[in-house]
Write an enzyme that holds these catalytic residues in place. Structure first.
Site, short mmCIF file in Angstrom:
data_model
loop_
_atom_site.label_atom_id
_atom_site.label_comp_id
_atom_site.label_asym_id
_atom_site.label_seq_id
_atom_site.Cartn_x
_atom_site.Cartn_y
_atom_site.Cartn_z
N CYS A 75 -3.22 6.05 0.12
CA CYS A 75 -2.11 6.85 -0.37
C CYS A 75 -2.56 7.64 -1.60
CB CYS A 75 -0.95 5.91 -0.73
SG CYS A 75 0.31 6.63 -1.79
N GLN A 116 0.98 10.21 4.80
CA GLN A 116 1.06 10.09 6.25
C GLN A 116 1.60 11.34 6.91
OE1 GLN A 116 2.68 6.37 7.65
NE2 GLN A 116 3.32 7.27 9.59
N HIS A 144 2.47 0.68 4.53
CA HIS A 144 1.95 1.21 3.26
C HIS A 144 1.96 0.13 2.20
CE1 HIS A 144 2.06 5.60 4.31
NE2 HIS A 144 2.67 5.04 5.33
N CYS A 146 1.61 0.52 -0.85
CA CYS A 146 2.36 0.94 -2.04
C CYS A 146 3.84 0.55 -1.93
CB CYS A 146 2.20 2.44 -2.30
SG CYS A 146 2.67 3.50 -0.93
#
Length: 186
Positions: A75, A116, A144, A146
């Site tokens: 990310c 993404q 993810h 994150c």
């Protein structure tokens, strides 16, 4: 570049309160720099290099699908991984792309700092540019870190993104067939 990156990782260790001279961390800056270079090696590749002329004449004008292509990316907002799979389809117009090249295109873009949504678009646009297909479809589903390791800490959330070009965008039946074949439509 590796020495400079290694030194930055050493400074990060100090900034988070660690001692980079501690036995377990002595080689960590070098290892972290090497890992980051590997995780971002997509910057070192071009679409032409990845495809390497692997376009072959074909009379097939039916949908070609490669599904469940695993992907690993970082990310761009937090430098944390997102992990998932891509499903890629195209409708040939006289030429087909070598099978492994689709996975290599996914990897080339995934191995860059990324979000993404953009990754999905880059893959679709590249397949379209290379094949001149009647249509291209890409669906990515990923988890993810994150969202899982920090922030809202939602362990079971999966992000889905899609890009539909040409026949996949214009024809409900074509789009529906693709989604059924990848198991995303009932």
């Amino acid at each position: 570049m590796n020495d400079q990156l290694s030194e930055h990782y050493r400074e990060i260790l100090i900034a988070v309160g660690e001692n980079p001279e501690r036995e377990g961390l002595l080689d960590t800056p070098k290892r972290a720099a090497k890992a980051m270079q590997y995780l971002c090696h997509g910057y070192d590749k071009s679409l032409e290099e990845v495809v390497n002329g692997a376009l072959f004449a074909s009379d097939n004008d039916e949908m070609v699908i490669v599904k469940d292509i695993e992907l690993y990316s970082l990310c761009e907002h937090h430098l944390l991984p997102f992990i998932g799979k891509a499903h890629v389809a195209y409708i040939p117009t006289g030429k087909v792309l070598g099978l492994s090249k689709i996975a290599r295109i996914v990897d080339m873009y995934a191995r860059r700092l990324q979000i993404q949504e953009n990754l999905t678009r880059q893959i679709a646009d590249s397949i379209q540019a290379v094949t001149q297909a009647a249509g291209v479809a890409v669906v990515i589903e990923a988890q993810h870190m994150c969202m899982m390791m920090r922030g809202v800490e939602k362990q079971n959330s999966i992000m889905n993104t899609s890009v539909m070009l040409g026949a996949f965008r214009e024809s409900y039946n074509t789009r529906h067939e693709f989604l059924q074949l990848i198991g995303r439509s009932k």
